[in-house]
Design a protein around this motif. Structure first.
Motif, short mmCIF file in Angstrom:
data_model
loop_
_atom_site.label_atom_id
_atom_site.label_comp_id
_atom_site.label_asym_id
_atom_site.label_seq_id
_atom_site.Cartn_x
_atom_site.Cartn_y
_atom_site.Cartn_z
N LEU A 78 0.82 -1.21 0.00
CA LEU A 78 0.00 0.00 0.00
C LEU A 78 0.85 1.26 0.00
O LEU A 78 0.55 2.23 -0.68
N PRO B 152 4.70 1.69 -0.46
CA PRO B 152 6.05 1.17 -0.61
C PRO B 152 7.08 2.13 -0.03
O PRO B 152 6.98 3.34 -0.22
N LEU C 273 6.52 -11.58 -0.33
CA LEU C 273 7.36 -10.68 -1.11
C LEU C 273 6.88 -10.58 -2.55
O LEU C 273 6.86 -9.49 -3.13
N ILE C 274 6.47 -11.70 -3.13
CA ILE C 274 6.02 -11.63 -4.51
C ILE C 274 4.65 -10.96 -4.58
O ILE C 274 4.35 -10.23 -5.54
N ARG D 153 3.71 -8.54 -2.69
CA ARG D 153 4.01 -7.12 -2.58
C ARG D 153 4.47 -6.55 -3.93
O ARG D 153 3.97 -5.52 -4.39
N VAL D 154 5.42 -7.25 -4.57
CA VAL D 154 5.96 -6.73 -5.82
C VAL D 154 4.87 -6.64 -6.90
O VAL D 154 4.75 -5.63 -7.59
N THR D 155 4.05 -7.68 -7.02
CA THR D 155 3.04 -7.65 -8.08
C THR D 155 1.94 -6.65 -7.75
O THR D 155 1.41 -6.00 -8.66
N VAL E 1 2.36 -3.82 -6.12
CA VAL E 1 2.92 -2.50 -6.41
C VAL E 1 2.83 -2.23 -7.91
O VAL E 1 2.46 -1.14 -8.34
N GLU E 2 3.14 -3.26 -8.70
CA GLU E 2 3.02 -3.12 -10.16
C GLU E 2 1.59 -2.82 -10.56
O GLU E 2 1.32 -1.96 -11.39
#
Lengths: 660, 306
Positions: free
Chosen positions: B121, B123, B189-190, B192-194, B196-197
């Motif tokens: 939410l 970063p 972690l994945i 979070r990354v996706t 954010v994308e």
């Protein structure tokens, strides 16, 4: 977006989902906390390496021969004989940890170098050669990823007997695919890049170009991958040693130390905690360094749509002279400004003092080149600018009532809708289109499930989608661009808004489809009596749909007026030039006249006429003073057809237009 | 869809074939099974008997033929150590391993996907840093050590959970948590990354322009869109757990699954049993991948037939 197995394995460590992201985005600045952690990690890893290399001179005691009477001594910290205590055989824990670092790093680096080299070569071959070679290599890699890896390792070590070379080879065999996939993907992506294509056209040999550009792009990605693999290999070695399948006693390995002393954990916790901490810190530090090498995990620019820009309208007295005195605009905006934080601390002023009114049922065209601020100004009204945008206005009025930006944002999806340029990417790719429309209806009109569904089908029918019942259930990817834009229109009009902002809604479409979508918009607009703000750079389009036009240049309105009269006799040199540069089927001119020079780029606030450098009428006054948007002398006598223009030479241009 | 399923099945079958061949050649070419399986100082007669029993006197190719014809009939040979059919020995242990891995995966998915969502939410802010640090630490800790530490804390000191064996739910907690932390760390972690994308995707901006709040956007739209990478990763995690981490965790907690059996088989040098274990584990890995592929296909109708 589907994730390949290799991506899934590596990106889990919190790097960018795409290890090759740097190729496209360039280096990003790391947040300071990540940088500091990165430096700490590097320092720690250097310490571990030094300890491993000089183990024999650093270690205070023998790692193998213990002093039995000294068994299970608690840590002496700084005073005692044994800094971290002793194990059940009276061996110094610290010395064993130092020698364990040596074992771990020898195995770790050997595996990474072996599998990295092999994987890189395999990836290069697959990427360069393509064809069946590529097929074979990638199929093998795919299949191997689906292997039960650790179990196979265990079986090989089980039958071969544990020894360091076997350990290295077996772990390495299971690690090459990740590098191969990475390198291959990079080669393929580089081949698609424009500059490589261009160089190919100009006769350079592909391998040469790739070699020149591949290495700088490949190294950081490979480094990241190698570090992640190092962390993984260290864990695998420790686990195998723990299971008795790796390093054998009496040699030291962190995993082995944990299993040797597990039975004493309740009476001598240090025997298990110390090697475990050394192991965890080493793996963590390696992962953190990988993060730094990858260029950071956080991409602040990409992610902050969640936070709305803080826009506030300060209520001041409306400047009567600049308002158009026609009763009852839906939305009335005065002196809108938008600025972004620039590269350094300076602000980029994208929109500077834009004012406009839009009346019920009116189509207002907003015209300008890219960078003129036309989209930004309308996006700011809707509150969908990225974080960091500063939005302000002297006043905002909705149906005559003064409101704030927050009030305006609350009306989104109910009283105000928007249609975007690219219909496909603005629909949720994984939800049937009908459900997306129904969702809007349920939210804005508080409809029940069944009613929303029925109305959504009606709307699909209204926007001219054949077979609406069937289409309701289909996903966006099953629609063509034109059909998707029809869906987007249905979505936008579903809440029956008073105002619709259409941002280049036809630009991404084929010319024939453009015409259909335009006539649909016109039809829907008349039927539902919606006011539309129509943003476009296409004068032909705006001519066909807009009642009135704003022409924008460098963040300001330069001319405003009824579309017809504006097109017949432009009063601002920029408008005139824009018209002259547009092909027109009704006008059989021999050639188009391009506008000389480059479009002005938004930057510092302009204090003179921004168009002056490209304008053939410009004189000293244009370069010194800013022309104010005011009612054009020529239209002042025609009520209802009021035009406004911001030019020092409007009279000469009107004359020039008349003489043409 | 049928074509898709068939292709995945064929792919799975090929992987199984490759695994079986690898095991066959590793056990027969890299070493002499008789040498491995007989104790030091065994009489030549014993060795000859074992050679005959394992069918090693025939040529490699005829051995391969026999091996496969037995496989097709579900015959994995008899365990030398336990003197029982290898398959039934493994079969007895399967439910326990599935129980452990299932519980671990459940904790990892239910507990850690929300963590990734919260981190995404804002970063770079405090919450994100704390969550990312926690997950990265979870990923970096060796399961055997984590398990030992959990035993030290929660069994030895607090006495809340038993330290070894299996039985009721209380026995499951510590091993499942040990298994879940690294899996969950990677999943968070994945996520979070996706996520954010996704926040910067046009359709999310469009949802925002329609006046949708963050919670609604996440629940109704984003979660579905980030599920494909998460599920893909989860299937690999499940596969790794079944054919890897579970061995370690079962050893730490004396959990009677087939991972523990594998270690015992190695110690007893029981190659026949090992073959059966690897074959079964590979079957589960292939099944996990197949299920994930199908799930992704259902969630994302655009998934290409590969």
């Amino acid at each position: 977006m589907s994730l390949t197995a290799a991506d899934g394995l590596t990106s889990g460590i919190g790097l960018d989902g795409d290890p090759l992201a740097r190729v496209r985005r360039g280096r990003r600045r790391l947040p300071s906390s990540t940088r500091i952690l990165g430096y700490l990690s590097i320092a720690y890893l250097v310490l571990v390496c030094v300890a491993a290399v000089f183990a024999s001179s650093i270690a205070p005691h023998s790692p193998i021969n213990g002093v039995l009477p000294d068994r299970l001594l608690s840590p002496g910290w700084l005073h005692g004989k044994y800094l971290l205590g002793t194990d059940s055989l009276g061996r110094d824990i610290l010395s064993r940890i130092i020698y364990g670092a040596r074992t771990t790093l020898i195995i770790g680096f050997s595996v990474v170098v072996l599998s990295g080299l092999f994987g890189t070569v395999a990836g290069l071959v697959a990427g360069y050669r393509g064809g069946w070679v590529d097929q074979v290599i990638m199929r093998v890699a795919d299949a191997q990823l689906a292997f039960p890896g650790l179990l196979l390792t265990i079986i090989v070590i089980g039958v071969e007997g544990p020894s360091t070379p076997v350990l290295i080879v077996v772990i390495a065999v299971y690690g090459w695919m990740v590098y191969a996939r990475l390198v291959r993907a990079l080669v393929l992506r580089l081949r698609e890049e424009q500059f490589v294509r261009a160089a190919e056209m100009s006769g350079s040999k592909t391998p040469f170009i790739l070699r020149k550009h591949l290495l700088p792009n490949l190294l950081p990605a490979l480094m990241t991958q190698a570090l992640l693999e190092l962390a993984r290999v260290i864990l695998v070695e420790a686990s195998l040693s723990y299971l008795g399948l790796g390093v054998q006693p009496p040699h030291a390995s962190w995993g082995l130390m944990v299993s040797e002393n597990q039975g004493y954990v309740s009476q001598a916790w240090w025997t298990v905690v110390c090697p475990g901490v050394a192991l965890a810190l080493t793996v963590l530090a390696t992962n953190l360094v990988a993060r730094v090498v990858a260029g950071g995990a956080v991409n602040p620019a990409a992610s902050q749509w969640a936070i709305e820009p803080s826009g506030q309208a300060t209520a001041e007295r409306v400047d009567e002279s600049s308002s158009i005195t026609t009763p009852g605009p839906v939305l009335s905006v005065r002196d809108l400004t938008v600025s972004f934080a620039g590269a350094a601390d300076d602000l980029v002023h994208a929109v500077q003092g834009v004012s406009f009114d839009i009346r019920p049922g009116e189509v207002l065209g907003v015209v300008g080149e890219s960078g003129s601020g036309k989209s930004v100004s309308m996006a700011s009204v809707l509150g969908i600018l990225p974080d960091g945008a500063r939005v302000g206005a002297r006043s905002l009025e909705w149906r005559g009532k003064r409101i704030s930006f927050e009030d305006l944002h609350r009306m989104r999806g109910r009283d105000i809708s928007i249609i975007f340029q690219n219909p496909m990417s603005t629909l949720d790719p994984l939800m049937p289109v009908g459900r997306q429309i129904a969702e809007v209806l349920r939210k804005s009109k508080k409809m029940g499930r069944a009613a929303a569904r029925a109305r959504a089908i009606e709307l699909l029918d209204l926007v001219g989608i054949p077979d609406p019942e069937q289409r309701y259930r289909q996903f966006p990817f099953e629609f063509s661009g034109g059909m998707a834009q029809r869906v987007a229109i249905a979505l936008a009009v579903a809440p029956e808004p008073a105002l619709l902002v259409a941002d280049e809604p036809t630009t991404a479409l084929d010319v024939t489809v453009q015409a259909q979508v335009l006539s649909l918009l016109k039809e829907v607009q008349q039927r539902l009596d919606i006011a539309i703000i129509f943003i476009t750079h296409d004068l032909g389009v705006v001519r066909g749909i807009a009642h009135r036009c704003l022409v924008m240049y460098a963040g300001r309105v330069v001319e405003e007026g009824p579309t017809q009269s504006l097109f017949e006799a432009a009063q601002h040199p920029y408008t005139a030039a824009l018209i002259a540069a547009t092909p027109d089927v009704n006008d059989r001119r021999d050639e188009l006249a391009p506008i000389p020079g480059d479009p002005a780029v938004a930057g510092a606030p302009t204090l003179s006429c921004a168009f002056a450098p490209r304008c053939s009428y410009s004189t000293e006054v244009c370069r010194q003073d800013l022309p104010i948007l005011q009612i054009a002398a020529a239209s002042a006598t025609e009520p209802g057809r009021i035009r406004r223009v911001a030019c020092w030479h409007e009279d000469s241009i009107v004359e020039a237009g008349a003489h043409r | 869809m049928t074509v898709f399923v068939l292709r995945r099945l064929v792919h799975g079958a090929l992987v199984m074939l490759a695994v079986t061949l690898t095991v066959f050649f590793v056990t027969r070419l890299l070493t002499d099974p008789v040498q491995v399986m007989t104790p030091i100082g065994a009489s030549p007669a014993d060795k000859a008997a074992l050679t005959e029993k394992l069918g090693l006197s025939h040529s490699l190719w005829s051995q391969l033929g026999t091996f496969f014809s037995q496989l097709v009939h579900g015959d994995f040979g008899r365990s030398y150590w336990q003197d029982a059919p290898a398959l039934s020995l493994v079969g007895q242990r399967i439910p326990k391993t599935l129980e452990l891995v299932g519980a671990g995966l459940l904790i990892a998915l239910v507990g850690f996907i929300p963590l990734g969502v919260f981190a995404s939410l804002r970063p770079g802010r405090l919450l994100d840093n704390v969550i990312s640090a926690f997950c990265l630490t979870g990923v970096s800790i060796a399961p055997f050590w984590l398990g030992t530490m959990l035993i030290l804390g929660f069994s030895e000191h607090l006495g809340w959970f038993p330290s070894a064996g299996s039985g009721g739910l209380r026995y499951l907690v510590l091993p499942a948590v040990t298994l879940a932390l690294p899996m969950g760390g990677r999943i968070a972690l994945i996520t979070r990354v996706t996520m954010v994308e996704q926040w910067s995707q046009s359709y999310v901006v469009a949802l925002r322009a329609r006046g949708y709040g963050s919670a609604r956007i996440i629940m109704a739209h984003l979660l579905r869109n980030v599920m494909v990478p998460i599920l893909t990763l989860a299937s690999y995690e499940a596969a790794f757990a079944l054919a890897g981490y579970a061995v370690v965790v079962e050893t730490v907690f004396a959990w009677p699954g087939f991972g523990q059996l594998a270690i015992q088989a190695v110690q007893q040098r029981d190659i026949v049993l090992l073959q059966a274990i690897v074959f079964i584990a590979a079957l589960f890995v292939v099944a996990a991948n197949l299920i994930a592929d199908l799930a992704c296909r259902v969630i994302d109708p655009r998934t290409k037939v590969a």
